[in-house]
Motif scaffolding. Structure first.
Motif, mmCIF file in Angstrom:
data_model
loop_
_atom_site.group_PDB
_atom_site.id
_atom_site.type_symbol
_atom_site.label_atom_id
_atom_site.label_comp_id
_atom_site.label_asym_id
_atom_site.label_seq_id
_atom_site.Cartn_x
_atom_site.Cartn_y
_atom_site.Cartn_z
ATOM 1 N N UNK A 1 -47.936 13.044 14.121
ATOM 2 C CA UNK A 1 -47.687 14.262 13.001
ATOM 3 C C UNK A 1 -47.094 13.316 11.818
ATOM 4 N N UNK A 2 -47.723 13.697 10.500
ATOM 5 C CA UNK A 2 -47.346 13.061 9.239
ATOM 6 C C UNK A 2 -46.318 13.863 8.843
ATOM 7 N N UNK A 3 -44.893 13.498 8.913
ATOM 8 C CA UNK A 3 -44.080 14.426 8.614
ATOM 9 C C UNK A 3 -43.664 14.468 7.278
ATOM 10 N N UNK A 4 -44.381 13.792 6.305
ATOM 11 C CA UNK A 4 -44.242 13.754 5.026
ATOM 12 C C UNK A 4 -44.885 15.141 4.373
ATOM 13 N N UNK A 5 -45.937 15.748 5.384
ATOM 14 C CA UNK A 5 -46.523 17.097 5.014
ATOM 15 C C UNK A 5 -45.549 18.086 5.177
ATOM 16 N N UNK A 6 -44.570 17.898 5.682
ATOM 17 C CA UNK A 6 -43.473 18.817 5.964
ATOM 18 C C UNK A 6 -42.602 19.254 4.924
ATOM 19 N N UNK A 7 -42.494 18.017 3.661
ATOM 20 C CA UNK A 7 -41.498 18.067 2.793
ATOM 21 C C UNK A 7 -41.713 19.408 1.822
ATOM 22 N N UNK A 8 -43.009 19.537 1.590
ATOM 23 C CA UNK A 8 -43.082 20.929 0.704
ATOM 24 C C UNK A 8 -42.843 22.373 1.440
ATOM 25 N N UNK A 9 -42.926 22.101 2.735
ATOM 26 C CA UNK A 9 -42.537 23.478 3.457
ATOM 27 C C UNK A 9 -41.112 23.637 3.494
ATOM 28 N N UNK A 50 -37.062 17.691 11.238
ATOM 29 C CA UNK A 50 -37.804 17.028 11.623
ATOM 30 C C UNK A 50 -38.212 15.814 10.683
ATOM 31 N N UNK A 51 -37.912 16.081 9.375
ATOM 32 C CA UNK A 51 -38.146 15.142 8.424
ATOM 33 C C UNK A 51 -36.869 14.252 8.424
ATOM 34 N N UNK A 52 -35.760 14.679 8.953
ATOM 35 C CA UNK A 52 -34.593 13.755 9.078
ATOM 36 C C UNK A 52 -34.530 13.016 9.957
ATOM 37 N N UNK A 62 -42.083 3.196 6.327
ATOM 38 C CA UNK A 62 -41.261 3.819 5.143
ATOM 39 C C UNK A 62 -40.844 5.352 5.422
ATOM 40 N N UNK A 63 -39.664 5.714 4.886
ATOM 41 C CA UNK A 63 -39.259 7.199 5.034
ATOM 42 C C UNK A 63 -40.411 8.199 4.396
ATOM 43 N N UNK A 64 -40.451 9.504 4.814
ATOM 44 C CA UNK A 64 -41.626 10.283 4.337
ATOM 45 C C UNK A 64 -41.331 10.568 2.817
ATOM 46 N N UNK A 65 -42.590 10.344 2.194
ATOM 47 C CA UNK A 65 -42.869 10.415 0.810
ATOM 48 C C UNK A 65 -44.098 11.252 0.641
ATOM 49 N N UNK A 66 -44.034 12.665 -0.114
ATOM 50 C CA UNK A 66 -45.275 13.147 -0.316
ATOM 51 C C UNK A 66 -45.320 13.264 -1.874
ATOM 52 N N UNK A 67 -46.545 13.093 -2.535
ATOM 53 C CA UNK A 67 -47.120 13.247 -3.767
ATOM 54 C C UNK A 67 -47.786 14.564 -3.452
ATOM 55 N N UNK A 85 -38.116 12.063 1.526
ATOM 56 C CA UNK A 85 -37.342 12.446 2.658
ATOM 57 C C UNK A 85 -36.690 11.302 2.905
ATOM 58 N N UNK A 86 -35.957 10.714 2.058
ATOM 59 C CA UNK A 86 -34.749 9.660 2.386
ATOM 60 C C UNK A 86 -33.783 10.285 3.546
ATOM 61 N N UNK A 87 -33.040 9.560 4.282
ATOM 62 C CA UNK A 87 -32.148 9.957 5.194
ATOM 63 C C UNK A 87 -31.189 10.852 4.418
ATOM 64 N N UNK A 88 -30.505 10.809 3.319
ATOM 65 C CA UNK A 88 -29.419 11.154 2.933
ATOM 66 C C UNK A 88 -29.813 12.637 2.493
#
Length: 608
Positions: A1-9, A50-52, A62-67, A85-88
């Motif tokens: 699963x592409x966790x970057x897609x979770x960032x907008x959620x 999940x993103x974390x 790389x850590x998750x990035x969503x455009x 979605x960088x760790x911090x």
């Protein structure tokens, strides 16, 4: 699963929940609306975790990035909105969401039954607040950081004045709104200057464009304006006046979020903007940034601690404790090392649970005895031993007692700060002892009736004596959530300091956070940021001894205060400082202008 897609959620889920509650709240029973709010908040927390996990998992990617919408930059320039979605950042979003779940659970049996037309309005506002804070933590776009900044602000104003039928909450919310809105306008003006210079709004893009030319007065002005707005949200001196007034009148669950995470997001914003935009050769010189934050941090820590000790209104006491700890967080950021950032992040994690738990215990006192005045409550809460024990544990954790997470964060940060100035560890010990001692003093008087009953003195405006239970009537039996939630929060703070894997993950997050080039390559080029090989934060003998020292000093101060209340009262030296907390919005605006001028003077030598 592409966790970057979770960032907008992480942003969209609480907004959707707020919309559902706003649309259906008047037809839903109280329990259903509260449960629905918890479901959406928990879903957001699960997405953030999940993103974390993906961001904090060492690996080749790389850590998750969503455009959002697929609007990726072309040739280093772009107009798209990016979530990172960088760790911090992801960790802060997870912390916000978990604390929101705790607050909503605490609120189940806290408020009185609202009119049918208002059912669901409180959890809906909390979810909007959550969306703004989470969006601020993970956005990689400076303008959208401002948008989320305002979204969380509007929700916080409404929550502070939630009881619109009472004049004091409205007055506190108005001061909160005016001061923070002016800070936001300053930030927007700074963003405008950066856009005029670079033609970009993304943090990574602005930083790259600035580094192609030398800094000048425009860059300095942009830094001062953007940082001013963030320091207002962080309640740093002299931008802090709105915070105690807001805490004194806001519902207790709202105070848990304001002190637990919102104020800390202001500190995070200062660090994020500097490391991604101004840390390069086209920005502000490191010594100037360190000097500016050290001066403001020391002032904030000392003034907050002094005012915390002077309070008898428990909510104001805890609010000034938050101001004081904000100063310690700023000092940790000012060090400009991965160790300083990692220690501050651990400190924030531990502090969030401790401070929210202390406010939760204060809410029990308010709803049981219709007051939060330390003097009026003298000896009245002997029948609440569990709440008293939780309050005492929270006070000890606030001192930096090992092995709490607040203690580990304090130990790591003061060690990093000691490399910048040898006297800074002593400041950490002093501030922790005074703020923790104030909490322990109040606990001894309220839950044990220890010492002599303190006498009221002339000229004490810190308490109103007009509080009313937020449950509508005084509690006879304490509902289980009002005790279970602070117990869980304190347990979580203990786990942060006791489980080495947590500190190791935070250490990696701090190292990635301070890697300016790695952040830009990850966001703009899609390349993984290499984690610097640094030892993870851990307990050391010096940190343990200093934590025990600050705890011992706090206990001694509390014991002295309850035995000799007249000798440890309000010295005349602090009377002018107390009068500055006037409650007049005009005064607070004047201090905002003075703080902006001070920040400018401190950073002028930073033009390279």
């Amino acid at each position: 699963m592409d966790t970057a897609r979770l960032l907008p959620l992480v942003v969209a889920a609480p907004l959707l929940g707020a919309a559902v509650l706003a649309a259906t709240g008047r037809w839903l029973p109280r329990l259903a609306s509260d449960l629905l709010g918890c479901v959406f908040a928990a879903a957001t927390a699960a997405s953030a975790l999940l993103v974390l996990f993906r961001a904090g998992h060492p690996g080749p990617g790389a850590y998750p990035v969503e455009w959002v919408g697929g609007w990726r930059p072309v040739g280093g320039s772009g107009v798209g909105i990016v979530l990172v979605g960088d760790p911090l950042g992801a960790g802060l979003a997870a912390l916000v969401s978990l604390l929101v779940v705790a607050v909503l659970l605490y609120s189940w049996r806290y408020f009185d039954e609202p009119p049918r037309r208002h059912t669901g309005s409180f959890p809906a506002l909390i979810l909007v607040f959550q969306a703004g804070m989470c969006g601020f933590a993970i956005t990689g776009d400076l303008f959208n950081a401002f948008v989320f900044f305002e979204l969380m602000g509007v929700a916080a104003y409404a929550l502070t004045g939630f009881r619109v039928e009472e004049p004091k909450p409205l007055q506190g919310a108005l001061a909160f709104g005016v001061v923070n809105s002016l800070g936001a306008y300053a930030t927007l003006l700074g963003i405008t200057l950066l856009y005029a210079r670079t033609g970009e709004l993304g943090l990574a893009q602005i930083g790259r464009k600035l580094d192609t030319a030398g800094p000048d007065g425009l860059v300095l002005a942009a830094f001062v304006l953007v940082t001013t707005g963030l320091l207002v949200k962080a309640a740093a001196v002299p931008f802090h006046f709105w915070l105690p007034d807001a805490h004194a009148v806001a519902p207790t669950p709202v105070c848990m979020l304001l002190s637990g995470v919102m104020v800390e997001l202001g500190v995070y914003g200062v660090a994020r903007v500097y490391w991604t935009v101004f840390a390069g050769p086209g920005g502000l010189a490191h010594p100037a940034f360190t000097r500016a934050l050290l001066v403001l941090g020391v002032l904030t820590a000392l003034l907050g601690a002094a005012m915390c000790w002077q309070q008898r209104h428990l909510k104001r006491l805890l609010a000034f404790s938050t101001v004081s700890h904000t100063g310690l967080f700023l000092i940790g950021v000012a060090v400009l090392t991965p160790e300083g950032v990692s220690g501050t992040a651990l400190y924030v994690l531990g502090h969030a649970g401790v401070k929210a738990a202390l406010f939760a215990c204060t809410g029990v006192l308010l709803d049981r005895y219709a007051t939060v005045d330390e003097h009026e409550l003298f000896g009245r809460a002997r029948g609440l031993p569990v709440v008293g024990a939780l309050f005492a544990v929270g006070g000890l954790a606030l001192c930096g007692l090992p092995p709490f997470g607040s203690g580990l964060g304090k130990a790591v940060t003061e060690e990093a700060a000691g490399h910048t100035a040898g006297w800074l560890p002593a400041l950490y010990v002093l501030v922790s002892a005074v703020t923790g001692g104030a909490v322990l003093r109040a606990g001894l008087r309220i839950f044990a009736g220890a010492g002599r009953r303190p006498r009221d003195q002339e000229g004490e405006p810190e308490t109103t004596g007009e509080e009313v239970p937020e449950t509508g009537q005084r509690l006879g039996r304490i509902p289980a959530p009002l005790v279970a939630v602070p117990a869980a929060l304190l347990t979580a703070s203990l786990a942060i300091g006791a489980i080495p894997a947590v500190a190791s993950a935070v250490g990696r997050a701090g190292a990635l956070f301070t890697d300016t080039g790695g952040y830009r390559r990850t966001v703009l080029d899609g390349r993984a940021a290499a984690t610097p090989a640094l030892p993870p934060p851990h307990w050391q003998t010096t940190g343990v001894l200093l934590g025990l020292l600050s705890t011992g000093l706090a206990i001694a101060l509390a014991a002295l205060a309850v035995r000799h209340p007249a000798r440890t009262g309000r010295p005349a030296l602090l009377a002018p400082v107390r009068r500055l907390q006037s409650g007049h919005i005009g005064d607070y605006v004047a201090w905002l202008a003075a703080g902006t001028a001070l920040l400018t003077v401190l950073t002028v030598p930073g033009i390279r």
